[in-house]
Design an enzyme around this catalytic site. Structure first.
Site, short mmCIF file in Angstrom:
data_model
loop_
_atom_site.label_atom_id
_atom_site.label_comp_id
_atom_site.label_asym_id
_atom_site.label_seq_id
_atom_site.Cartn_x
_atom_site.Cartn_y
_atom_site.Cartn_z
N SER A 223 -11.82 22.87 -16.28
CA SER A 223 -11.22 23.92 -15.46
C SER A 223 -12.20 24.29 -14.35
O SER A 223 -12.57 23.45 -13.55
CB SER A 223 -10.84 25.12 -16.32
OG SER A 223 -10.17 26.09 -15.56
N HIS B 279 -7.29 22.10 -14.92
CA HIS B 279 -6.45 23.24 -14.52
C HIS B 279 -6.37 23.28 -12.99
O HIS B 279 -7.31 23.69 -12.32
CB HIS B 279 -7.04 24.55 -15.03
CG HIS B 279 -7.07 24.65 -16.52
ND1 HIS B 279 -7.84 25.56 -17.20
CD2 HIS B 279 -6.41 23.95 -17.49
CE1 HIS B 279 -7.65 25.43 -18.50
NE2 HIS B 279 -6.79 24.46 -18.70
N ASP C 57 -9.14 27.16 -23.51
CA ASP C 57 -8.23 26.02 -23.60
C ASP C 57 -9.01 24.77 -23.99
O ASP C 57 -10.08 24.50 -23.46
CB ASP C 57 -7.52 25.81 -22.26
CG ASP C 57 -6.43 24.75 -22.34
OD1 ASP C 57 -5.81 24.61 -23.41
OD2 ASP C 57 -6.20 24.08 -21.32
#
Length: 412
Positions: A228, A256, A352
């Site tokens: 991310s 992401h 995540d």
């Protein structure tokens, strides 16, 4: 705009020495909105607001911000031109690039990341959309705060929060707000496994109290990567190293990112790795030597179509507030590959990937987590490490060589 001596919190208490923020955008409405959102957080304070990059460069040393929110398209001097000048004048400055979701601006944003910007925030297409987008507000405040606090932590500084009222008979103490700690994953810590070791001051980036699992003794048949914040830079470096070594297995990446950005990221990974990289297409078979990037706005998982193992895309709700998310990819691979999974969790906010890493580890697969020092934000890899799901915790510049060693049949 002068820095107030203290930022007021919702309770009326003061926060001294908040994270200092400069806003650079040619739209006065956007500057005003972002400034108001930031000033609403007691740990943040706007110290300057400018309509173009030239004014920001001229003022950066006087205003001395910790974080700059930098628009891409501006008159006189745009964000791409201003970025290296800002970083040259103030090394260690955190720059968050804001741009609308056009292909050109996505290219510029990724170029800014390669030049030293810490992260980007996709901006709604119009000023009216900016005012009505809670997602944009939440994302920009979260990133400014998290990256600003992380920079303060690295510099040995902290945001000083107001003193709590002391209990009768006690002496008051000053609370310190440090960079956010990795969030715990929603599943229980895995039970101790044979070969699992205690990470006590290891040179591989492990931390006291964090435990690791043994690597799988099964040769990897798939490589999965999740990332991310800071991920595009980390992925480019990693694929530049491992490109020649991944010819015998498919590689799937969830970063992401919104749509448009992921297609351009895939192009960059093609150049970095010398392998074909593209957004995953629903139903396409997994092929060795190919890199599949989860497209923005879709979850990418692995499934079966007859005898073929294929990419599957779905439009299910966000997972961990993300879409695409890492957990669905990691979890979907376990029934098909089990202990033959090699996975990597790179820099990123939130947690995540931690739940999925736990499932991979439980199935006997291997998980490598990036270490805290080399991560832009140690949220995702930190959550994996805290959960005891990692086989090893490594600096970014050691992950590539570790993957190459594993894929060549050497001992991890």
């Amino acid at each position: 705009m002068p820095l107030p001596s203290a930022a007021a919190s919702a309770s009326g208490a003061a926060v001294t020495d908040p994270v200092r923020v400069m806003i650079v955008d040619d739209a006065v409405v956007v500057r005003g909105l972002i400034g108001r959102w930031i000033d609403e957080d007691p740990a943040l304070a706007v110290v300057a607001s400018h309509r173009n990059g030239r004014l920001a460069v001229e003022d950066v040393m006087r205003s001395n911000p910790d974080v700059v929110v930098l628009d891409v398209e501006m008159p006189e001097m745009d964000g791409l031109t201003a970025l290296p000048l800002l970083l040259k004048q103030k090394p260690g400055l955190v720059v968050v690039v804001a741009s609308t979701l056009t292909r050109r601006n996505a290219e510029i944003s990724l170029k800014c990341l390669s030049l030293g910007a810490a992260d980007y925030v996709p901006k709604p297409e119009s000023n009216a959309s900016v005012t009505t987008s809670p997602e944009f507000k939440a994302e920009i405040v979260q990133k400014v705060k998290t990256l600003g606090l992380r920079a303060r932590q690295r510099a040995g500084r902290a945001v000083r929060l107001p003193e709590a009222a002391p209990a009768p008979g006690t002496r008051p103490t000053t609370a310190m707000a440090h960079a956010p700690q990795p969030q715990r994953t929603p599943f229980a810590r895995p039970a101790a496994q044979p070969g699992r070791v205690s990470a006590t001051a290891r040179p591989d980036g492990g931390k006291p109290g964090i435990t690791t699992r043994a690597y799988s003794n099964v040769a990897p048949r798939v490589l999965l990567i999740g990332s991310s914040t800071g991920g595009p830079q980390a992925l480019t470096k990693l694929f530049g190293e491992i490109g020649p070594a991944i010819g015998n297995l498919p590689v799937l990446v969830t970063q992401h990112m919104p749509a448009t950005f992921t297609a351009i990221l895939a192009e960059h990974l093609t150049k970095a790795s010398g392998r074909r990289a593209a957004e995953g297409v629903h139903g396409e078979p997994l092929m060795p030597g190919r890199i599949y990037v989860a497209p923005g706005g879709k979850h990418m998982v692995i499934g079966k179509d007859g005898h073929d193992t294929v990419v599957q895309l779905n439009d299910l709700p966000p997972v961990n507030f993300c879409k695409p998310a890492v957990d669905p990819l990691f979890q979907s691979a376990v029934p098909l590959f089990g202990a033959a999974i090699l996975s990597v969790v790179l820099t990123g906010m939130g947690h995540d990937g931690a739940a999925g890493a736990g499932v991979i580890a439980k199935a006997g697969g291997s998980v490598i987590a990036q270490d805290e020092e080399s991560s832009v934000v140690w949220g995702m890899p930190g959550a994996v490490a805290q959960a005891g799901a990692a086989s090893e915790i490594l600096p970014l510049d050691q992950i590539g060589s570790k993957i190459i060693r594993i894929l060549s049949g050497g001992r991890p």
